[in-house]
Design an enzyme around this catalytic site. Structure first.
Site, PDB file in Angstrom:
ATOM      1  N   GLU A 105      51.230  11.105  33.122  1.00 19.74           N
ATOM      2  CA  GLU A 105      50.634  11.161  34.466  1.00 19.74           C
ATOM      3  C   GLU A 105      50.698   9.786  35.157  1.00 19.74           C
ATOM      4  OE1 GLU A 105      45.930  10.612  34.004  1.00 19.74           O
ATOM      5  OE2 GLU A 105      46.656  12.343  32.891  1.00 19.74           O
ATOM      6  N   HIS A 131      43.738  14.382  37.489  1.00 16.56           N
ATOM      7  CA  HIS A 131      42.863  13.480  36.734  1.00 16.56           C
ATOM      8  C   HIS A 131      41.754  12.947  37.640  1.00 16.56           C
ATOM      9  CE1 HIS A 131      42.647  10.309  33.276  1.00 16.56           C
ATOM     10  NE2 HIS A 131      41.468  10.735  33.655  1.00 16.56           N
ATOM     11  N   ARG A 168      41.853  14.022  27.423  1.00 15.71           N
ATOM     12  CA  ARG A 168      43.114  13.303  27.495  1.00 15.71           C
ATOM     13  C   ARG A 168      44.235  14.258  27.109  1.00 15.71           C
ATOM     14  NH1 ARG A 168      40.706  10.025  29.952  1.00 15.71           N
ATOM     15  NH2 ARG A 168      40.558   7.752  29.652  1.00 15.71           N
TER      16      ARG A 168
END
Ligand code: 8YV
Length: 315
Positions: A263, A281, A234
């Protein structure tokens, strides 16, 4: 018998939507223009929340669903779920560990290779005609045999280590305590000390208040101008301002990042850097893994409403 009513916080692939709607009456929160009003209208009927790792379920959402029984997370990271609020309301929480572990580790190692060997630039070197016009691509940096540090030796960190061993790397790791299953690797509790001895530093910690900005200015500068940080956990585990400062000042050699503060929008400073690999991601983003994640989200919900044991409980 009527189907349990579920708040669906974010979209799922089409192969999940069908089975989810067969098993439950879903309320698509992410499509609501007025989300506060949407929760006022549907919240009292909601018995379960189906969410995603990066979306979670905050306190306001949990409190807007007074009959909520379970939150099922599509992802291994449940840091975006307000666990304290869930616990207070006796709400169960599940996630999707194991099914995604190896894909996430695969991408982290791939990111190290791609960045260290300059493969993004090399692809452009060929496509742009530079190879013909300017000759050989600039030399890059070796990976095999180098020193790797793994910050967080959980399931994903351990799979990263197994892969790095295949590159004959000198592996060390940091965690709250030494792991008997990693006796061949060096245990270094302190993150700065781990960074000092590493060429590549993988951040594979589960995110929590305790790990926020664990990769701080001191850790980043200890990794140094020849070092690379790889983040597949993260963004909150890294002090992103300190990271950007170090990358811009060349106090850190490079970074390979799959997660970012804010994000999918990211700090525009990243876009001006030539020493960072940017990924959207997608470490668990394979057909196989995402299908397994979606099934596990549903299976946990179904198990709960059938009165059976949860498959992968967090709370
Ligand atoms: C998921 C993740 O892709 O597992 C997690 O916690 O962050 C990712 O693997 C994401 O949660 C899916 O939306």
């Amino acid at each position: 018998m009527s189907k349990p009513e579920i708040l669906q916080v974010g979209p799922y692939p089409e192969w999940d939507e069908g089975p989810l709607n067969e098993a439950f009456t879903t309320h698509r929160y992410f499509e609501a223009s007025d989300k506060v009003e949407f929760l006022k209208q549907h919240g009292p009927a909601i018995k379960g929340i189906a969410t995603r790792g990066e979306l979670g379920a905050n306190c306001a959402m949990i409190e807007a669903c007074p009959n909520l029984e379970i939150i099922s997370v599509y992802g291994v990271g449940y840091d975006a779920v307000d666990l304290a609020a869930a616990k207070e309301k006796n709400v169960r929480v599940t996630n999707t560990p194991d099914v995604l572990t190896k894909d996430v580790a695969d991408l982290g190692v791939a990111m190290m290779m791609v960045q260290s060997r300059g493969m993004i630039g090399a692809e452009s070197w060929v496509r742009s005609g530079n190879w013909e016009k300017q000759g050989l691509y600039p030399l890059m940096n070796r990976v095999h045999g180098k020193k790797a540090g793994i910050l967080g030796l959980g399931r994903i960190g351990f799979e990263v280590g197994k892969r790095l061993a295949g590159f004959d790397m000198d592996i060390a790791y940091s965690d709250v305590d030494a792991k008997p299953y990693a006796s061949e690797w060096t245990y270094i509790k302190d993150a700065v000390a781990l960074a000092e001895r590493s060429d590549f530093l993988f951040v594979t910690l589960a995110a929590s208040a305790a790990t926020r900005h664990i990769v701080n200015k001191q850790v980043i500068e200890a990794l140094g101008p020849q070092g690379m940080v790889i983040n597949i956990s993260r963004a909150a585990n890294i002090d992103e301002d300190a990271l950007l400062d170090a990358l811009e000042a060349k106090k850190l050699g490079s970074a390979a990042l799959d997660v970012f503060e804010g994000e999918p929008a990211l700090n525009p400073r990243f876009l001006k850097l030539d020493n960072v690999l940017l990924q959207p991601h997608h470490a668990s983003g394979t057909f196989e893994t995402r299908k397994a994640m979606g099934k596990l989200v549903r299976d946990n919900l179904i198990a709960h409403f059938n009165g059976d044991d949860l498959l992968t409980p967090v709370l």
